[in-house]
Write a protein that holds these residues in place. Structure first.
Motif, short mmCIF file in Angstrom:
data_model
loop_
_atom_site.label_atom_id
_atom_site.label_comp_id
_atom_site.label_asym_id
_atom_site.label_seq_id
_atom_site.Cartn_x
_atom_site.Cartn_y
_atom_site.Cartn_z
N GLU A 162 65.91 49.89 60.08
CA GLU A 162 64.63 49.92 59.39
C GLU A 162 64.29 48.54 58.85
O GLU A 162 65.03 47.97 58.04
N ARG A 163 63.18 47.97 59.31
CA ARG A 163 62.82 46.61 58.92
C ARG A 163 62.35 46.52 57.47
O ARG A 163 62.33 45.43 56.89
N HIS A 164 61.94 47.64 56.88
CA HIS A 164 61.53 47.65 55.47
C HIS A 164 62.64 48.18 54.57
O HIS A 164 62.37 48.73 53.50
N ALA A 165 63.89 48.05 54.99
CA ALA A 165 65.02 48.66 54.27
C ALA A 165 65.06 48.25 52.81
O ALA A 165 65.23 49.10 51.92
N GLY A 166 64.90 46.97 52.51
CA GLY A 166 64.94 46.51 51.13
C GLY A 166 63.81 47.07 50.29
O GLY A 166 64.02 47.51 49.16
N ARG A 167 62.60 47.05 50.82
CA ARG A 167 61.44 47.58 50.09
C ARG A 167 61.61 49.06 49.78
O ARG A 167 61.32 49.52 48.67
N ILE A 168 62.08 49.81 50.76
CA ILE A 168 62.24 51.25 50.56
C ILE A 168 63.35 51.53 49.55
O ILE A 168 63.21 52.40 48.69
N ALA A 169 64.44 50.78 49.61
CA ALA A 169 65.54 50.97 48.66
C ALA A 169 65.08 50.68 47.23
O ALA A 169 65.43 51.42 46.30
N ARG A 170 64.30 49.63 47.05
CA ARG A 170 63.80 49.31 45.70
C ARG A 170 62.83 50.37 45.21
O ARG A 170 62.82 50.72 44.02
N MET A 171 62.00 50.90 46.09
CA MET A 171 61.09 51.98 45.71
C MET A 171 61.88 53.21 45.26
O MET A 171 61.55 53.86 44.26
N ILE A 172 62.92 53.54 46.00
CA ILE A 172 63.73 54.71 45.66
C ILE A 172 64.38 54.54 44.30
O ILE A 172 64.37 55.46 43.46
N GLU A 173 64.92 53.35 44.04
CA GLU A 173 65.56 53.11 42.75
C GLU A 173 64.56 53.27 41.60
O GLU A 173 64.88 53.88 40.56
N SER A 174 63.36 52.77 41.78
CA SER A 174 62.35 52.86 40.73
C SER A 174 61.89 54.31 40.52
O SER A 174 61.77 54.77 39.38
N ARG A 175 61.68 55.03 41.62
CA ARG A 175 61.14 56.39 41.51
C ARG A 175 62.18 57.38 40.98
O ARG A 175 61.87 58.27 40.17
N ARG A 176 63.42 57.25 41.39
CA ARG A 176 64.43 58.25 41.02
C ARG A 176 64.74 58.22 39.53
O ARG A 176 65.31 59.18 39.00
N GLU A 177 64.41 57.11 38.85
CA GLU A 177 64.61 57.06 37.40
C GLU A 177 63.70 58.05 36.68
O GLU A 177 64.06 58.58 35.64
#
Length: 338
Positions: A162-177
């Motif tokens: 996934e070329r957007h791996a970093g962006r998606i991981a950061r979104m997940i961290e922000s949302r799951r809080e």
């Protein structure tokens, strides 16, 4: 085992009738005889097993999914003792048999698993974010909600490409809080909203993330590598190994294993003599893909590759075949399984 990897060519959604992939090619490479014993290491819906039984050979069929084993009991009862089902990971196949004449592995996801929303493999229908083939251990939700951002990015990037791996991981961290991810559609929608989707995009933006999570949760690449060693130990001289893969990472592992076990390392006349390495397999041709006729009937088969090898008389070598390093699954023993 399955019709392939699913949603479009990456396989994570959409119902599909079970169609065993490359069946004619598998039987040709496996060449089962009436008195043979063959291990179907990925039983699934039993497509390969039924075809092998029809040749008169006996089959030991293995699957770690208890639903697959339950569904296969009727076939086992009708086999006149020719079929034995074993619920276990295929990496342990040599623990359930003596020396055998053939081993076939289909490294796909069962259509039955994809089509059941409650198993959490697909985002076509809402279900729990699960993805566990064995229905035990840490789930995809545990990974998404508990892993560090960097680890999620590595999983998405390496296993899902996934070329957007970093962006998606950061979104997940922000949302799951604010709210943990528990459902398939919740995660898929969050990824689509964050990344966007152009009209020309053929696959859903969450496809590769779902693929990566499924591969990681089930340790599919590690299981494959261990299963190849198990097959090496289980096959008698002249026994045949046949593997069908659907993903470049899987095929790379199989290709490297067969090459490693069927050839001695190249040497230079300027280097000291090395200890002779005895080969344990002979290659049986190159990679084989589906015909145009098969892909027309079953689009999920188009990424499939078959590789085969024949066991030699040499004793198995040490398991010196490394794959990759990724973070460990979270311990769910205290919090309970999802």
């Amino acid at each position: 085992m399955t019709a392939g990897h699913g949603d479009d060519h990456l396989a994570v959604g959409g119902p599909a009738r079970h169609i065993p992939v490359l069946l004619a090619e598998v039987l040709k490479a496996l060449h089962p005889q009436p008195d043979d014993v063959v291990v179907d290491g990925t039983f699934g819906a039993g497509g390969y097993t039924k075809a092998i039984l029809a040749t008169g050979a006996s089959v030991v069929a293995i699957d770690r999914d208890p639903d697959a084993i339950t569904a296969g009991r009727e076939l086992e009862a009708q086999s006149s003792g020719k079929l034995r089902l074993v619920q276990a990971p295929f990496s342990s196949l040599d623990e359930h048999v003596g020396l055998v004449d053939g081993v076939v592995l289909d490294i796909g996801v069962s259509s039955m698993q994809l089509d059941q929303a409650q198993r959490g493999f697909s985002f076509r229908a809402d279900g729990p974010l699960d993805m566990r083939m064995a229905q035990a251990g840490a789930s995809a939700a545990d990974v998404v909600n508990r892993f560090k951002t960097g680890d999620l990015a590595r999983i998405f990037g390496f296993l899902g490409e996934e070329r957007h791996a970093g962006r998606i991981a950061r979104m997940i961290e922000s949302r799951r809080e604010r709210k943990p991810f528990e459902r398939t559609l919740d995660l898929a929608d969050a990824i689509e909203t964050h990344i966007g989707r152009a009209p020309k995009d053929k696959i859903h933006p969450a496809t590769r993330v779902f693929q990566a999570l499924r591969i990681y949760v089930n340790d599919e690449l590690g299981e494959l590598a261990r299963a190849l060693f198990a097959a090496e130990r289980a096959l008698k001289p002249g026994g045949r190994l046949v593997v069908v893969t659907f993903h470049s990472l899987e095929d790379r592992i199989v290709k490297r294993f067969i090459t490693d076990r069927s050839s001695s390392p190249s040497r230079s006349r300027y280097m000291p003599e090395l200890e002779t390495i005895v080969t344990t397999f002979d290659k049986a041709g190159g990679a084989v893909g589906p015909s145009d006729a098969e892909t027309a009937i079953n689009p999920r088969s188009r990424s499939a590759k078959l590789r085969a090898a024949v066991r030699t008389t040499a004793a198995p070598r040490a398991e010196d075949f490394s794959i990759f390093g990724l973070p460990k699954l979270p311990d769910v023993s205290q919090s309970g399984e999802r």
